[in-house]
Motif scaffolding. Structure first.
Motif, mmCIF file in Angstrom:
data_model
loop_
_atom_site.group_PDB
_atom_site.id
_atom_site.type_symbol
_atom_site.label_atom_id
_atom_site.label_comp_id
_atom_site.label_asym_id
_atom_site.label_seq_id
_atom_site.Cartn_x
_atom_site.Cartn_y
_atom_site.Cartn_z
ATOM 1 N N GLY A 194 0.800 -1.215 0.000
ATOM 2 C CA GLY A 194 0.000 0.000 0.000
ATOM 3 C C GLY A 194 0.831 1.261 0.000
ATOM 4 O O GLY A 194 0.536 2.232 0.705
ATOM 5 N N VAL A 195 1.894 1.269 -0.808
ATOM 6 C CA VAL A 195 2.781 2.421 -0.924
ATOM 7 C C VAL A 195 2.580 3.071 -2.290
ATOM 8 O O VAL A 195 2.532 2.382 -3.309
ATOM 9 N N GLY A 196 2.456 4.378 -2.312
ATOM 10 C CA GLY A 196 2.251 5.087 -3.575
ATOM 11 C C GLY A 196 3.540 5.248 -4.358
ATOM 12 O O GLY A 196 4.632 5.265 -3.792
ATOM 13 N N ILE A 197 3.408 5.371 -5.675
ATOM 14 C CA ILE A 197 4.540 5.627 -6.562
ATOM 15 C C ILE A 197 4.349 6.987 -7.219
ATOM 16 O O ILE A 197 3.343 7.238 -7.895
ATOM 17 N N LEU A 198 5.323 7.866 -7.006
ATOM 18 C CA LEU A 198 5.360 9.165 -7.656
ATOM 19 C C LEU A 198 6.439 9.082 -8.726
ATOM 20 O O LEU A 198 7.627 8.951 -8.416
ATOM 21 N N ALA A 199 6.036 9.115 -9.973
ATOM 22 C CA ALA A 199 6.969 8.939 -11.091
ATOM 23 C C ALA A 199 7.542 10.278 -11.500
ATOM 24 O O ALA A 199 6.851 11.113 -12.088
ATOM 25 N N ARG A 200 8.831 10.471 -11.176
ATOM 26 C CA ARG A 200 9.448 11.743 -11.530
ATOM 27 C C ARG A 200 10.219 11.615 -12.850
ATOM 28 O O ARG A 200 10.508 10.523 -13.311
ATOM 29 N N LEU A 201 10.520 12.773 -13.434
ATOM 30 C CA LEU A 201 11.142 12.845 -14.757
ATOM 31 C C LEU A 201 10.399 11.966 -15.764
ATOM 32 O O LEU A 201 11.008 11.214 -16.516
ATOM 33 N N PRO A 202 9.070 12.061 -15.784
ATOM 34 C CA PRO A 202 8.292 11.207 -16.682
ATOM 35 C C PRO A 202 8.559 11.482 -18.159
ATOM 36 O O PRO A 202 8.280 10.618 -19.007
ATOM 37 N N LEU A 203 9.105 12.662 -18.445
ATOM 38 C CA LEU A 203 9.430 12.998 -19.833
ATOM 39 C C LEU A 203 10.931 12.979 -20.078
ATOM 40 O O LEU A 203 11.413 13.525 -21.070
ATOM 41 N N SER A 204 11.664 12.339 -19.166
ATOM 42 C CA SER A 204 13.103 12.140 -19.339
ATOM 43 C C SER A 204 13.829 13.452 -19.647
ATOM 44 O O SER A 204 14.489 13.586 -20.685
ATOM 45 N N SER A 205 13.664 14.405 -18.721
ATOM 46 C CA SER A 205 14.316 15.728 -18.857
ATOM 47 C C SER A 205 13.920 16.448 -20.145
ATOM 48 O O SER A 205 14.679 17.252 -20.689
#
Length: 327
Positions: A194-205
């Motif tokens: 039950g841990v959330g995932i925050l996807a950073r750099l989704p556009l690869s910079s």
């Protein structure tokens, strides 16, 4: 806009959220009035989750978000990060005294009594083997200084270790078409816990905007210019760790897969939110038009199995050999 539950917080957060690194600095020129326009646009379009850090513009990003909260009446969540102010940035620096000082500074910058979500900011790997660090976060939560806490990591290994601590509500990690390893094992484990995932750099910079070329010039203070080999921080934070030329080749291989009427950025964001373990993508945006383009990806139709497989093929041919085992 679509919304998903973040960890065990009960919060419903927008699947396309707002990454506030760019409005702080190290992404070229930034104008506060333009940044505020982008933040207001995000709220107007249903974004209710903003990710920042105390080092983004030395507090500038946090202070802009404090302005937003003052200027708007609707509720939204702000996640910030702590730890990268340490110099040297070593595991021993993640102690009670420093963490408390970082939290107090962010409370002041954001003009709040409690931080919504505090994340350790890509600390050295040994920190994840130091229970006392997470004990300090538990203390701060019990004292009402922060509502929840999570981690921002560089490596899958670090994320897997972090979620062993019961107070961790979220993991922020680089995940995009060109960096897919988190989906191998980590996502299964975060869903179980039950841990959330925050996807950073989704556009690869910005690579996955499809707008960059070999001739694209970056400002001297833009990390895409000064950190390509990891000169200032982890190499994986810039173009997903891919060599720029290889990244451009991957983008060209992806271009034919983008449906008519959809930008490549929208395609990349919709691909990312196809995975049910991902709570939200947090693309950056310095201008209102960028935000509008990104946010519209939330309501696009699901990608087909054929499209998903085609993306996988591009990854395996153009990125996986160089990045998959690195992080």
């Amino acid at each position: 806009m679509q919304y998903r539950t973040l960890g065990r917080t009960g919060w419903q957060v927008s699947t396309i959220s707002f990454g506030a690194w760019a409005i702080g600095g190290t992404w070229g020129d930034v104008d506060d009035a333009e940044s505020m326009g982008a933040l207001h646009q995000a709220l107007d379009l249903g974004v209710n989750f903003f990710d920042t850090a105390d080092v983004y513009g030395d507090g500038r990003s946090e202070r802009l978000l404090a302005r937003l909260r003052k200027e708007r009446s609707e509720p939204f969540y702000i996640a910030t990060k702590a730890g990268r102010r340490l110099s040297p940035h070593v595991a021993e620096g993640y102690n009670r005294q420093n963490l408390r000082a970082f939290v107090e500074r962010s409370l002041s910058n954001l003009n709040v009594e409690a931080l919504d979500l505090l994340q350790l900011h890509c600390p050295p790997t040994p920190v994840y083997y130091m229970p006392e660090v997470f004990g300090v976060l538990d203390e701060l939560q019990q004292e009402g200084k922060l509502r929840h806490y999570g981690v921002s990591v560089e490596k899958v290994e670090e994320a897997l270790k972090a979620i062993e601590f019961p107070g961790v509500q979220s993991v922020q990690i680089i995940y995009n078409i060109l960096r897919q390893r988190p989906a191998d094992l980590l996502f299964e484990q975060t869903q179980k816990k039950g841990v959330g995932i925050l996807a950073r750099l989704p556009l690869s910079s910005g690579l996955l905007s499809g707008k960059m070329t070999a001739q694209t010039a970056f400002a001297a203070d833009d990390h895409r210019q000064f950190n390509r080999q990891g000169e200032q921080f982890d190499k994986g934070e810039t173009f997903s760790g891919l060599d720029y030329a290889k990244g451009l080749a991957a983008v060209e291989a992806l271009r034919p897969l983008v449906p008519a009427g959809m930008t490549m950025a929208q395609f990349a964001l919709r691909w990312l939110t196809m995975h049910p373990a991902v709570t939200c993508a947090i693309p950056g945006g310095k201008r209102a038009a960028q935000v509008a383009d990104n946010v519209s990806a939330a309501d696009l139709p699901a990608l087909t199995p054929e499209q998903m497989q085609a993306v996988q093929t591009v990854y395996e041919q153009h990125a996986k050999p160089w990045v998959h085992q690195g992080w």
